[in-house]
Design a protein around this motif. Sequence first.
Motif, PDB file in Angstrom:
ATOM      1  N   ARG A  36      -1.289  -3.001  -2.475  1.00  0.00           N
ATOM      2  CA  ARG A  36      -1.572  -2.173  -2.243  1.00  0.00           C
ATOM      3  C   ARG A  36      -3.304  -2.127  -2.217  1.00  0.00           C
ATOM      4  NH1 ARG A  36       3.243   1.150  -2.986  1.00  0.00           N
ATOM      5  NH2 ARG A  36       3.188   1.348  -5.101  1.00  0.00           N
TER       6      ARG A  36
ATOM      7  N   LYS B  34      -2.895  -5.846  10.063  1.00  0.00           N
ATOM      8  CA  LYS B  34      -1.728  -6.086   9.937  1.00  0.00           C
ATOM      9  C   LYS B  34      -1.147  -6.034   8.548  1.00  0.00           C
ATOM     10  CE  LYS B  34       2.226  -8.257  11.177  1.00  0.00           C
ATOM     11  NZ  LYS B  34       3.189  -9.079  12.536  1.00  0.00           N
ATOM     12  N   ILE B  35      -2.062  -6.852   7.776  1.00  0.00           N
ATOM     13  CA  ILE B  35      -1.708  -7.180   6.338  1.00  0.00           C
ATOM     14  C   ILE B  35      -2.389  -5.716   5.481  1.00  0.00           C
ATOM     15  CG2 ILE B  35      -2.724  -7.948   4.225  1.00  0.00           C
ATOM     16  CD1 ILE B  35      -3.063 -10.751   6.225  1.00  0.00           C
ATOM     17  N   GLN B  38       0.313  -3.835   6.231  1.00  0.00           N
ATOM     18  CA  GLN B  38       2.001  -4.389   5.768  1.00  0.00           C
ATOM     19  C   GLN B  38       1.919  -4.170   4.295  1.00  0.00           C
ATOM     20  OE1 GLN B  38       3.804  -7.998   5.785  1.00  0.00           O
ATOM     21  NE2 GLN B  38       3.999  -7.935   8.071  1.00  0.00           N
ATOM     22  N   ALA B  39       0.693  -3.774   3.354  1.00  0.00           N
ATOM     23  CA  ALA B  39       0.993  -3.967   1.703  1.00  0.00           C
ATOM     24  C   ALA B  39       0.915  -2.385   1.903  1.00  0.00           C
ATOM     25  CB  ALA B  39      -0.414  -4.451   1.822  1.00  0.00           C
ATOM     26  N   GLU B  41       2.699  -0.756   3.309  1.00  0.00           N
ATOM     27  CA  GLU B  41       3.960  -0.133   3.585  1.00  0.00           C
ATOM     28  C   GLU B  41       4.805  -0.286   2.209  1.00  0.00           C
ATOM     29  OE1 GLU B  41       5.118   1.336   7.067  1.00  0.00           O
ATOM     30  OE2 GLU B  41       3.743   1.975   6.234  1.00  0.00           O
ATOM     31  N   ILE B  42       4.252  -0.942   1.195  1.00  0.00           N
ATOM     32  CA  ILE B  42       5.628  -1.429   0.628  1.00  0.00           C
ATOM     33  C   ILE B  42       5.720  -1.213  -0.771  1.00  0.00           C
ATOM     34  CG2 ILE B  42       4.756  -3.494  -1.603  1.00  0.00           C
ATOM     35  CD1 ILE B  42       3.060  -5.292  -0.971  1.00  0.00           C
ATOM     36  N   ASP B  47       9.404  -6.624  -0.289  1.00  0.00           N
ATOM     37  CA  ASP B  47       8.371  -6.177   0.683  1.00  0.00           C
ATOM     38  C   ASP B  47       7.322  -7.413   0.000  1.00  0.00           C
ATOM     39  OD1 ASP B  47      10.513  -4.679   2.210  1.00  0.00           O
ATOM     40  OD2 ASP B  47       8.684  -2.379   0.766  1.00  0.00           O
ATOM     41  N   ARG B  50       8.115 -10.387   1.436  1.00  0.00           N
ATOM     42  CA  ARG B  50       7.634 -11.020   3.049  1.00  0.00           C
ATOM     43  C   ARG B  50       6.403 -10.902   3.162  1.00  0.00           C
ATOM     44  NH1 ARG B  50      12.660  -8.123   3.938  1.00  0.00           N
ATOM     45  NH2 ARG B  50      11.759  -5.780   2.799  1.00  0.00           N
ATOM     46  N   LEU B  51       5.458 -10.399   2.841  1.00  0.00           N
ATOM     47  CA  LEU B  51       4.422 -10.320   2.540  1.00  0.00           C
ATOM     48  C   LEU B  51       4.189 -11.252   2.815  1.00  0.00           C
ATOM     49  CD1 LEU B  51       1.526  -8.736   3.733  1.00  0.00           C
ATOM     50  CD2 LEU B  51       1.207  -8.376   1.171  1.00  0.00           C
ATOM     51  N   PHE B  54       5.152 -13.694   5.092  1.00  0.00           N
ATOM     52  CA  PHE B  54       3.920 -13.736   6.358  1.00  0.00           C
ATOM     53  C   PHE B  54       2.910 -15.109   5.794  1.00  0.00           C
ATOM     54  CE2 PHE B  54       1.150 -11.443   8.124  1.00  0.00           C
ATOM     55  CZ  PHE B  54       1.538 -11.424   9.674  1.00  0.00           C
TER      56      PHE B  54
END
Lengths: 108, 108
Positions: A36, B34-35, B38-39, B41-42, B47, B50-51, B54
């Motif tokens: 993160r 986007k990254i 997404q990060a 939301e980990i 997750d 999945r990242l 992607f």
Amino acid sequence: MQNKETGWSETENNTAQEILNRAYDREILALMEKIRFQASEIVELDDIWRLHDFLSAKRHEIDGKYDNRSSVLIFVLARLLKEGWVHLDELKDLDKDKRAKITSLARM
Amino acid sequence: MQNKETGWSETENNTAQEILNRAYDREILALMEKIRFQASEIVELDDIWRLHDFLSAKRHEIDGKYDNRSSVLIFVLARLLKEGWVHLDELKDLDKDKRAKITSLARM
């Protein structure tokens, strides 16, 4: 009772598994935190690929690391102790000989 | 003057390169955004992987996508138009025939 072949009793195996589980949870938690943070610092394409490289290495590392077979448990625990994911006081329920091997290996 | 073999003049090639550059900047900016999202939301290990999946796919895709050889420019521009990274009005400085091919391919 210790299994003659592996040197690990069922109780010790269960104890080791609990230690591994806690270490795993700690490492994953720290990994999520790190990702993160790294992602929040992304400002150019190279940062993205650096994150990708880091994730590729971590995935490979974690996939092979938490091996709970009795034959490798001493090494797995020593590595996790060295890396800080296992704490020394968590080894107290393992027998003295195993504890000594693990802490000795972790210092290498 | 158009190159007889490729059908692209130097001016058109330069124009196309500028279009590619802008599209690339837009796509990378959106990817970074986007990254970061997404990060943020980990919450579990899946997750993270999945990242990673992607990013692996994106890296492969972007590596091969911005090919500026004259022989493939029509296709590259059509794809980018279809994906929204190139805007229709950016094609105005290319000749009519190329523009028609690109927009036609982009609709497929």
